[in-house]
Design a protein around this motif. Structure first.
Motif, PDB file in Angstrom:
ATOM      1  N   ASP A  55       0.845  -1.213   0.000  1.00 33.32           N
ATOM      2  CA  ASP A  55       0.000   0.000   0.000  1.00 33.32           C
ATOM      3  C   ASP A  55       0.874   1.255   0.000  1.00 33.32           C
ATOM      4  O   ASP A  55       0.563   2.235  -0.688  1.00 33.32           O
ATOM      5  CB  ASP A  55      -0.918   0.035   1.234  1.00 33.32           C
ATOM      6  CG  ASP A  55      -2.068  -0.967   1.141  1.00 33.32           C
ATOM      7  OD1 ASP A  55      -2.257  -1.574   0.065  1.00 33.32           O
ATOM      8  OD2 ASP A  55      -2.771  -1.151   2.159  1.00 33.32           O
ATOM      9  N   LEU A  56       1.954   1.235   0.787  1.00 34.72           N
ATOM     10  CA  LEU A  56       2.836   2.412   0.841  1.00 34.72           C
ATOM     11  C   LEU A  56       3.499   2.646  -0.519  1.00 34.72           C
ATOM     12  O   LEU A  56       3.628   3.786  -0.967  1.00 34.72           O
ATOM     13  CB  LEU A  56       3.913   2.234   1.927  1.00 34.72           C
ATOM     14  CG  LEU A  56       3.404   2.281   3.376  1.00 34.72           C
ATOM     15  CD1 LEU A  56       4.495   1.836   4.344  1.00 34.72           C
ATOM     16  CD2 LEU A  56       2.934   3.693   3.743  1.00 34.72           C
ATOM     17  N   ARG A 145     -10.132 -10.442  -6.580  1.00 29.64           N
ATOM     18  CA  ARG A 145      -9.955  -9.388  -5.564  1.00 29.64           C
ATOM     19  C   ARG A 145     -10.640  -8.083  -5.990  1.00 29.64           C
ATOM     20  O   ARG A 145     -11.142  -7.350  -5.142  1.00 29.64           O
ATOM     21  CB  ARG A 145      -8.468  -9.167  -5.259  1.00 29.64           C
ATOM     22  CG  ARG A 145      -8.235  -8.103  -4.223  1.00 29.64           C
ATOM     23  CD  ARG A 145      -6.972  -8.294  -3.396  1.00 29.64           C
ATOM     24  NE  ARG A 145      -5.735  -8.351  -4.166  1.00 29.64           N
ATOM     25  CZ  ARG A 145      -4.540  -8.513  -3.615  1.00 29.64           C
ATOM     26  NH1 ARG A 145      -4.408  -8.626  -2.300  1.00 29.64           N
ATOM     27  NH2 ARG A 145      -3.461  -8.553  -4.349  1.00 29.64           N
ATOM     28  N   ASN A 146     -10.604  -7.795  -7.290  1.00 24.29           N
ATOM     29  CA  ASN A 146     -11.349  -6.623  -7.791  1.00 24.29           C
ATOM     30  C   ASN A 146     -10.991  -5.303  -7.138  1.00 24.29           C
ATOM     31  O   ASN A 146     -11.863  -4.496  -6.832  1.00 24.29           O
ATOM     32  CB  ASN A 146     -12.864  -6.837  -7.627  1.00 24.29           C
ATOM     33  CG  ASN A 146     -13.393  -7.810  -8.660  1.00 24.29           C
ATOM     34  OD1 ASN A 146     -12.879  -7.862  -9.780  1.00 24.29           O
ATOM     35  ND2 ASN A 146     -14.385  -8.593  -8.282  1.00 24.29           N
ATOM     36  N   GLN A 147      -9.704  -5.087  -6.898  1.00 19.63           N
ATOM     37  CA  GLN A 147      -9.299  -3.775  -6.366  1.00 19.63           C
ATOM     38  C   GLN A 147      -8.640  -2.932  -7.449  1.00 19.63           C
ATOM     39  O   GLN A 147      -7.993  -1.934  -7.147  1.00 19.63           O
ATOM     40  CB  GLN A 147      -8.368  -3.951  -5.152  1.00 19.63           C
ATOM     41  CG  GLN A 147      -9.108  -4.448  -3.913  1.00 19.63           C
ATOM     42  CD  GLN A 147      -8.194  -4.696  -2.724  1.00 19.63           C
ATOM     43  OE1 GLN A 147      -6.974  -4.564  -2.799  1.00 19.63           O
ATOM     44  NE2 GLN A 147      -8.804  -5.079  -1.611  1.00 19.63           N
ATOM     45  N   ASP A 152      -2.843  -7.906 -10.339  1.00 16.32           N
ATOM     46  CA  ASP A 152      -3.756  -9.033 -10.118  1.00 16.32           C
ATOM     47  C   ASP A 152      -4.243  -9.616 -11.447  1.00 16.32           C
ATOM     48  O   ASP A 152      -5.447  -9.792 -11.672  1.00 16.32           O
ATOM     49  CB  ASP A 152      -4.940  -8.616  -9.221  1.00 16.32           C
ATOM     50  CG  ASP A 152      -4.554  -8.548  -7.739  1.00 16.32           C
ATOM     51  OD1 ASP A 152      -3.467  -9.046  -7.367  1.00 16.32           O
ATOM     52  OD2 ASP A 152      -5.352  -8.006  -6.947  1.00 16.32           O
ATOM     53  N   ASN A 153      -3.330  -9.910 -12.345  1.00 14.25           N
ATOM     54  CA  ASN A 153      -3.660 -10.615 -13.600  1.00 14.25           C
ATOM     55  C   ASN A 153      -2.814 -11.879 -13.614  1.00 14.25           C
ATOM     56  O   ASN A 153      -1.755 -11.929 -12.966  1.00 14.25           O
ATOM     57  CB  ASN A 153      -3.351  -9.730 -14.811  1.00 14.25           C
ATOM     58  CG  ASN A 153      -1.890  -9.334 -14.834  1.00 14.25           C
ATOM     59  OD1 ASN A 153      -1.020 -10.107 -15.243  1.00 14.25           O
ATOM     60  ND2 ASN A 153      -1.579  -8.129 -14.366  1.00 14.25           N
TER      61      ASN A 153
END
Ligand code: ADP
Ligand code: CDP
Ligand code: MG
Length: 216
Positions: A55-56, A145-147, A152-153
């Motif tokens: 996140d950072l 996760r859909n964020q 995320d692929n």
């Protein structure tokens, strides 16, 4: 034994951290094992500050920093960003909060992360909370996760799994050899995983009270 430079760094950083004793728990496990989800539960129940290295790094990209493009490319490739970048972000975040206990999530991810953090900050983790989850379950979770994350692929996920096996598992092994790993079966539903997490945290936070009601 550390070098003189390590010792000097440690002194500088201890004074930066106001010589306050800072408690750090490293939260590790493969991509999609549920680190972020369980950290949110721990924060709610036990008053830690959650610092996710990922996140950072993503916030650093968004801020338009000069390192942004490099970080973005490394995340897209599933590679681990050089320690000096990530450690600076973690140090800044630690200093910005008034808290003295932290969950550091997704760090250290390789030996370089581990050794540099220890020598730069002088901080040794209380323990490592390790979420153990089979790859096929982690893959399923990441793909749903859909964020809106660039990594995320399926192509990047495969690269991240390789990096996890080659670089991150040895760090968990390092702490395991020191008796510092608290391993959690992360394949169960979120609530059940949290029951096991609580079993790790309750002994740390329960107050021992004597027969006069005094906290010992
Ligand atoms: N125990 C669980 N069972 C099923 N899905 C989960 C579980 N824990 C987390 N998830 C979901 O899986 C995805 C990855 O979880 P996350 O906490 O972001 O993992 P990590 O930070 O380790 O990558 C999220 O969509 C989350 O809602
Ligand atoms: N210590 C770290 C943590 C994350 N990262 C980068 O950030 C990406 C995402 O990390 P993350 O912790 O948010 O990912 P999840 O394990 O939560 O899925 C990693 O694949 C790395 O590219 C890093 O370079 N160094
Ligand atoms: Mg995460």
């Amino acid at each position: 034994m550390g070098t003189a430079v390590d010792a000097a760094n440690k002194v500088v950083n201890e004074s930066l951290l106001s010589e306050k004793k800072v408690t750090v728990i490293f939260v590790l496990g493969g991509p999609g094992s549920g680190k972020g989800t369980q950290c949110a539960n721990i924060v709610e129940n036990y008053g830690y500050t959650h610092l996710s290295a990922g996140d950072l790094l993503r916030a650093e990209i968004k801020s338009g920093s000069e390192n942004g493009t490099m970080i973005q490319n490394m995340i897209k490739e599933g590679k681990i960003v050089p320690s000096e970048v990530t450690i600076k972000l973690l140090q800044r975040a630690i200093q910005e909060t008034g808290n003295d206990k932290f969950l550091i999530d997704g760090f250290p991810r390789n030996e370089e992360n581990r050794a540099a953090f220890e020598s730069v900050t002088g901080i040794v983790p209380e323990f490592v909370l390790f979420f153990d989850c089979p790859e096929e379950e982690m893959e399923r979770r990441l793909l749903s996760r859909n964020q809106g994350r660039d990594d995320d692929n399926i192509e990047t996920i495969r690269k991240r799994f390789n990096v996890y096996m080659e670089s991150s598992l040895p760090v968990i092994e390092y702490y395991n050899a020191k008796g510092k790993v608290r391993k959690i079966d992360a394949v169960k539903p979120v609530e059940e995983v949290f029951e096991d997490v609580k079993a790790v945290f309750i002994p740390l936070h329960e107050k021992v009270v004597d027969s006069f009601g005094r906290i010992l």
